[in-house]
Design a protein around this motif. Structure first.
Motif, PDB file in Angstrom:
ATOM      1  N   UNK A 280     -48.043 -41.073 -25.204  1.00 17.59           N
ATOM      2  CA  UNK A 280     -46.860 -41.491 -24.471  1.00 17.59           C
ATOM      3  C   UNK A 280     -45.629 -40.623 -24.736  1.00 17.59           C
ATOM      4  N   UNK A 281     -45.356 -40.184 -25.974  1.00 11.90           N
ATOM      5  CA  UNK A 281     -44.166 -39.342 -26.169  1.00 11.90           C
ATOM      6  C   UNK A 281     -44.165 -38.087 -25.306  1.00 11.90           C
ATOM      7  N   UNK A 282     -45.325 -37.459 -25.149  1.00  9.83           N
ATOM      8  CA  UNK A 282     -45.389 -36.249 -24.327  1.00  9.83           C
ATOM      9  C   UNK A 282     -45.125 -36.569 -22.852  1.00  9.83           C
ATOM     10  N   UNK A 283     -45.670 -37.680 -22.380  1.00 11.31           N
ATOM     11  CA  UNK A 283     -45.440 -38.088 -20.992  1.00 11.31           C
ATOM     12  C   UNK A 283     -43.974 -38.440 -20.778  1.00 11.31           C
ATOM     13  N   UNK A 284     -43.394 -39.194 -21.714  1.00 11.83           N
ATOM     14  CA  UNK A 284     -42.002 -39.598 -21.590  1.00 11.83           C
ATOM     15  C   UNK A 284     -41.061 -38.408 -21.750  1.00 11.83           C
ATOM     16  N   UNK A 285     -41.415 -37.451 -22.593  1.00 15.19           N
ATOM     17  CA  UNK A 285     -40.613 -36.229 -22.709  1.00 15.19           C
ATOM     18  C   UNK A 285     -40.536 -35.518 -21.361  1.00 15.19           C
ATOM     19  N   UNK A 286     -41.692 -35.415 -20.696  1.00  9.95           N
ATOM     20  CA  UNK A 286     -41.719 -34.737 -19.394  1.00  9.95           C
ATOM     21  C   UNK A 286     -40.859 -35.490 -18.384  1.00  9.95           C
ATOM     22  N   UNK A 287     -40.977 -36.809 -18.348  1.00 13.01           N
ATOM     23  CA  UNK A 287     -40.183 -37.612 -17.416  1.00 13.01           C
ATOM     24  C   UNK A 287     -38.686 -37.476 -17.705  1.00 13.01           C
ATOM     25  N   UNK A 288     -38.331 -37.469 -18.976  1.00 21.75           N
ATOM     26  CA  UNK A 288     -36.921 -37.352 -19.335  1.00 21.75           C
ATOM     27  C   UNK A 288     -36.374 -35.989 -18.917  1.00 21.75           C
ATOM     28  N   UNK A 289     -37.153 -34.937 -19.131  1.00 16.71           N
ATOM     29  CA  UNK A 289     -36.725 -33.598 -18.707  1.00 16.71           C
ATOM     30  C   UNK A 289     -36.585 -33.514 -17.205  1.00 16.71           C
TER      31      UNK A 289
END
Length: 295
Positions: A280-289
């Motif tokens: 999830x952190x990698x997915x959420x990082x992408x969404x935040x960017x």
């Protein structure tokens, strides 16, 4: 820590069958929101399945909208919406949810995540044209003949195309729970699904849908996520879908059970707290960017 409150709502759906509604929930972050995330569900998957990921996203600053597709649930819900097809979910339910979010939060950037058919809808532009970014999870070119495992291919063929079709004709709904294929769904959705599954290129071979042209027009950045051991959406079939995106920048990511420290991920595992939380952190990082980029 207290569980965040999921605020319940009803979302109107303009439909070819007359005005309708879908149930949804919105989850707010504790602080100032950075963006709005709409989660579009998979076939035969209840809204509550996405609550854990929604809570993780809210903790990162997203306002999160979850909802359930018409006719997905128990037999009464499936029978009540027996005429709803898979294309109606994509062209009616999903845009209705996206429009609700856009209207409710007009001053924030919007991103979306689509699981399986939810991703199919987004890459066709249904609810995805004005988004800052799209994550697809286990969204692929879903032809039965491409399922690698022979046992899974037989299970799908029997559960959906054989026994499932017969049971649906008798009962008036697809008994997904009884067959171990998720929630019950409308009979029209099952019949359209099985027809697409038999086509070599899935719904891309359905001339009444125009999916190929729609996918080729999408320009929204896409993060296409999958699992190496997904028996339905294996990495090759995910590539077969996203390779049709001619204008959209695409980032691909395949997670493996080993790197997540689990025995198996499968088709739903990336969105289960017990299995996919490490992803999830990698997915959420992408969404935040994506949400913080130029709009």
């Amino acid at each position: 820590m207290d569980t965040p409150l999921h605020e319940q709502l009803r979302i109107p759906v303009p439909s070819r069958y007359g005005p309708s509604e879908i149930d949804g929930h919105v989850l707010h972050p504790a602080g100032t929101p950075l963006a709005v995330l709409t989660i579009h569900p998979a076939t035969a998957t209840p809204e509550r399945f996405y609550f854990s990921f929604a809570e993780a996203a809210a903790a990162r600053g997203f306002i999160v909208l979850t909802y359930g597709l018409r006719g997905v649930g128990d037999r009464a819900e499936a029978r009540a919406h027996r005429r709803v097809r898979m294309r109606d979910w994509m062209a009616e339910d999903m845009p209705a949810a996206a429009q609700w979010a856009a209207t409710a939060f007009p001053d924030l950037p919007h991103v979306a995540m689509g699981h399986s058919i939810g991703g199919h809808a987004l890459v066709q532009g249904y609810g995805g044209e004005t988004l800052a970014g799209i994550v697809t999870v286990a969204s692929h070119r879903a032809s039965t003949r491409d399922i690698v495992s022979r046992s899974e291919r037989l299970r799908v063929g029997l559960g959906l195309g054989g026994l499932g079709t017969l049971a649906t004709r008798v009962l008036g709904y697809m008994p997904g729970r009884a067959l171990g294929l998720g929630e019950d769904i409308p009979q029209a959705a099952l019949f359209e699904w099985t027809r697409w599954l038999r086509l070599p290129e899935y719904f891309f071979d359905d001339p009444t849908l125009g999916a190929g042209a729609r996918v080729a027009r999408l320009a929204t950045p896409v993060f296409a996520v999958g699992a190496s051991d997904d028996p339905w959406a294996d990495p090759v079939q995910i590539d077969e879908l996203v390779d049709r995106l001619r204008l959209a920048p695409v980032t691909r990511r395949t997670f493996t059970p080993t790197e997540l420290g689990v025995e198996r991920i499968g088709h739903h595992g990336l969105l289960r707290r017990s299995l996919g939380q490490a992803a999830w952190p990698e997915i959420l990082d992408w969404l935040e960017t994506a949400a913080s980029g130029p709009h």
